[in-house]
Enzyme design. Structure first.
Site, PDB file in Angstrom:
ATOM      1  N   CYS A 170      11.663  64.583  32.218  1.00  0.00           N
ATOM      2  CA  CYS A 170      13.028  64.078  32.491  1.00  0.00           C
ATOM      3  C   CYS A 170      13.754  63.893  31.169  1.00  0.00           C
ATOM      4  O   CYS A 170      14.291  62.821  30.857  1.00  0.00           O
ATOM      5  CB  CYS A 170      12.978  62.784  33.291  1.00  0.00           C
ATOM      6  SG  CYS A 170      11.865  62.854  34.724  1.00  0.00           S
ATOM      7  N   ALA A 171      13.803  64.959  30.384  1.00  0.00           N
ATOM      8  CA  ALA A 171      14.143  64.876  28.967  1.00  0.00           C
ATOM      9  C   ALA A 171      15.626  64.793  28.651  1.00  0.00           C
ATOM     10  O   ALA A 171      16.028  64.151  27.675  1.00  0.00           O
ATOM     11  CB  ALA A 171      13.556  66.089  28.234  1.00  0.00           C
ATOM     12  N   ALA A 172      16.467  65.490  29.425  1.00  0.00           N
ATOM     13  CA  ALA A 172      17.878  65.609  29.058  1.00  0.00           C
ATOM     14  C   ALA A 172      18.580  64.256  29.191  1.00  0.00           C
ATOM     15  O   ALA A 172      18.184  63.425  30.007  1.00  0.00           O
ATOM     16  CB  ALA A 172      18.545  66.652  29.954  1.00  0.00           C
ATOM     17  N   PRO A 173      19.607  64.021  28.358  1.00  0.00           N
ATOM     18  CA  PRO A 173      20.259  64.919  27.402  1.00  0.00           C
ATOM     19  C   PRO A 173      19.570  65.055  26.056  1.00  0.00           C
ATOM     20  O   PRO A 173      20.079  65.750  25.184  1.00  0.00           O
ATOM     21  CB  PRO A 173      21.641  64.296  27.246  1.00  0.00           C
ATOM     22  CG  PRO A 173      21.425  62.845  27.438  1.00  0.00           C
ATOM     23  CD  PRO A 173      20.348  62.733  28.466  1.00  0.00           C
ATOM     24  N   GLY A 184      17.798  62.675  23.596  1.00  0.00           N
ATOM     25  CA  GLY A 184      17.564  61.815  22.451  1.00  0.00           C
ATOM     26  C   GLY A 184      16.098  61.662  22.115  1.00  0.00           C
ATOM     27  O   GLY A 184      15.698  61.724  20.945  1.00  0.00           O
ATOM     28  N   LYS A 185      15.262  61.500  23.131  1.00  0.00           N
ATOM     29  CA  LYS A 185      13.831  61.310  22.891  1.00  0.00           C
ATOM     30  C   LYS A 185      13.157  62.626  22.503  1.00  0.00           C
ATOM     31  O   LYS A 185      12.212  62.633  21.706  1.00  0.00           O
ATOM     32  CB  LYS A 185      13.186  60.673  24.123  1.00  0.00           C
ATOM     33  CG  LYS A 185      13.735  59.281  24.408  1.00  0.00           C
ATOM     34  CD  LYS A 185      13.173  58.705  25.694  1.00  0.00           C
ATOM     35  CE  LYS A 185      13.782  57.337  25.985  1.00  0.00           C
ATOM     36  NZ  LYS A 185      15.232  57.415  26.308  1.00  0.00           N
ATOM     37  N   ASP A 207      13.437  69.143  32.416  1.00  0.00           N
ATOM     38  CA  ASP A 207      14.443  68.421  33.187  1.00  0.00           C
ATOM     39  C   ASP A 207      14.939  69.339  34.298  1.00  0.00           C
ATOM     40  O   ASP A 207      14.870  70.571  34.172  1.00  0.00           O
ATOM     41  CB  ASP A 207      15.609  67.978  32.301  1.00  0.00           C
ATOM     42  CG  ASP A 207      16.383  66.810  32.897  1.00  0.00           C
ATOM     43  OD1 ASP A 207      16.106  65.652  32.513  1.00  0.00           O
ATOM     44  OD2 ASP A 207      17.261  67.042  33.751  1.00  0.00           O
ATOM     45  N   ASP A 261      10.288  59.114  30.530  1.00  0.00           N
ATOM     46  CA  ASP A 261      11.446  58.217  30.618  1.00  0.00           C
ATOM     47  C   ASP A 261      12.046  58.492  31.993  1.00  0.00           C
ATOM     48  O   ASP A 261      12.901  59.356  32.151  1.00  0.00           O
ATOM     49  CB  ASP A 261      12.425  58.518  29.487  1.00  0.00           C
ATOM     50  CG  ASP A 261      13.632  57.593  29.507  1.00  0.00           C
ATOM     51  OD1 ASP A 261      13.579  56.576  30.219  1.00  0.00           O
ATOM     52  OD2 ASP A 261      14.625  57.893  28.826  1.00  0.00           O
ATOM     53  N   CYS A 279      15.103  52.443  31.772  1.00  0.00           N
ATOM     54  CA  CYS A 279      16.183  51.582  31.262  1.00  0.00           C
ATOM     55  C   CYS A 279      16.693  50.698  32.393  1.00  0.00           C
ATOM     56  O   CYS A 279      17.882  50.657  32.687  1.00  0.00           O
ATOM     57  CB  CYS A 279      17.314  52.404  30.638  1.00  0.00           C
ATOM     58  SG  CYS A 279      18.033  53.658  31.726  1.00  0.00           S
TER      59      CYS A 279
END
Length: 412
Positions: free
Chosen positions: A233-236, A238-239, A254, A296, A349
């Site tokens: 679930c990488a996008a957009p 930052g990580k 993603d 994430d 988050c």
């Protein structure tokens, strides 16, 4: 008759507020359509500020409106919506009352216009004030319990602008260049309101925008040294950028084509590299196992209420339950993709226990407690070795988003 200067921004703010409160859309998704008639960067920023402050203080603004009317207006009545915007401009953005009237009342006509003018005039004559801390909606206050007052205090003002550096060794250099503060190596904090693309270092990809709390999950995986990491679930991105900068050989997965395009743009700008896979993580099967996995997970994002106050009014029990089910499914799959000795970091988050503390109970891996030495000064792990942040923490330094982070290892 010419319309007053700024009417387009106020009309756009009204559209944005309507999209959030009546249709349940996020501010980010609704923003483009709401601001279709607004051209300037400064005016778009004003739209976001008006709508954001209205949503941040909505409960208290409504209490003021109700105190000045004989019969309460329906929640979705246009005069109430316009009065919310007018009061937010006066009480939060320091717009003079005459300017608020000039740009606000043109959003109404006839009887509703006279009603709004009367209510606003009554409140200005009373010298009405908002409380020092926003009042949380009743359902949110019930969910957050004893943590609620401290979190609400952290929501009083929008957050500063946080940046993550591509090279943490250059923290002192970029802090000087940008006149920024730093709460840990690789982190910078600037006052909000800057045009990001015009800041030094943007064009050369020296940094990217990322809240301090959001930078911690990848930080907890440490140096990659060429090993393989999966950013689920990488996008957009930052990580993904963090992991690549830490020396990991990253696969970024993603489902969103649009968000993956943002990731590609960020990789190009920063000069970092990652393999990109567009797929549904619930169907995808990797060709090899990984030394590290960062999940994430999609969540309700209630921890981002400082910058996205719409979550205070859009999110309820149904959305939390749906997200918790998805998170559990993703965690179950991710556990099976680790190499022996591999590390899994799970993060959301969200402030909701269902999306954080309750999720770790089903993980069949060896806990790897987070140490205080891995965190910025002022933060500490929980007794269980996970990390829980919320907007009430680090208040003297400008706060941070609400996150839950836990870490495990597959023995071997």
């Amino acid at each position: 008759m010419a319309q007053p200067t700024g009417i387009h921004a106020r009309r756009a703010a009204l559209r944005l507020l309507d999209a959030v409160l009546r249709r349940g859309e996020t501010m980010d998704i609704a923003f483009a359509a709401a601001t279709k008639d607004v051209r300037k960067f400064e005016d778009k920023a004003l739209v976001r500020a008006i709508a954001g402050e209205t949503l941040r203080w909505l409960t208290d603004l409504d209490a003021l409106i109700d105190s000045a009317t004989k019969q309460n207006l329906p929640d979705d009545a246009k005069p109430r919506m316009v009065l919310r915007l007018m009061l937010a401009q006066w009480l939060r953005l320091d717009t003079p009352p005459h300017a608020v009237v000039a740009t606000g009342l043109d959003l109404l006509s006839g009887g509703p216009r006279r009603l709004a003018h009367g209510v606003f005039s009554t409140l200005t004559k009373r010298e009405a004030r908002l409380p020092a801390v926003p009042t949380l909606p009743a359902d949110v206050a019930a969910r957050w319990g004893e943590r609620g007052p401290a979190i609400a205090a952290g929501l009083s003002t929008p957050p500063a602008l946080d940046l993550t550096l591509r090279d943490p060794a250059e923290t002192a250099h970029w802090a000087n260049q940008l006149s920024a503060d730093s709460l840990m190596p690789g982190h910078l904090r600037l006052p909000r309101g800057a045009n990001v693309e015009k800041l030094p270092g943007f064009g050369e990809g020296a940094w990217w925008v990322q809240d301090l709390a959001a930078s911690l999950p990848a930080h907890l995986l440490g140096p990659g040294e060429g090993r393989h990491a999966l950013d689920l679930c990488a996008a957009p991105g930052g990580k993904t950028l963090q992991l690549a900068a830490q020396g990991w050989n990253v696969t970024a997965l993603d489902i969103s084509k649009r968000r993956l395009e943002l990731l590609r743009e960020n990789l190009k700008r920063t000069g970092l590299k990652a393999g990109i896979v567009r797929a549904d993580a619930l169907d995808w099967e990797p060709k090899h196992r990984f030394d590290a996995i960062l999940l994430d997970a999609p969540c309700t994002a209630t921890g981002t209420a400082r910058r996205h106050p719409d979550v205070l009014h859009r999110i309820g029990a149904r959305q939390i339950e749906e997200m918790a089910e998805l998170q559990a499914a993703l965690l179950e799959r991710a556990q099976g993709w680790l190499k022996p000795g591999g590390v899994l970091v799970y993060a959301t988050c969200s402030i909701e226990r269902e999306e954080g503390e309750d999720q770790v109970k089903a993980v069949a891996l060896e806990p790897t407690p987070i140490a205080a030495s891995e965190l910025p000064q002022g933060l500490a792990p929980t007794d269980e070795g996970s990390l829980r942040t919320d907007p009430g923490m680090l208040a003297d330094a400008g706060g941070l988003d609400g996150f839950f982070v836990a870490r495990w290892r597959l023995p071997g």
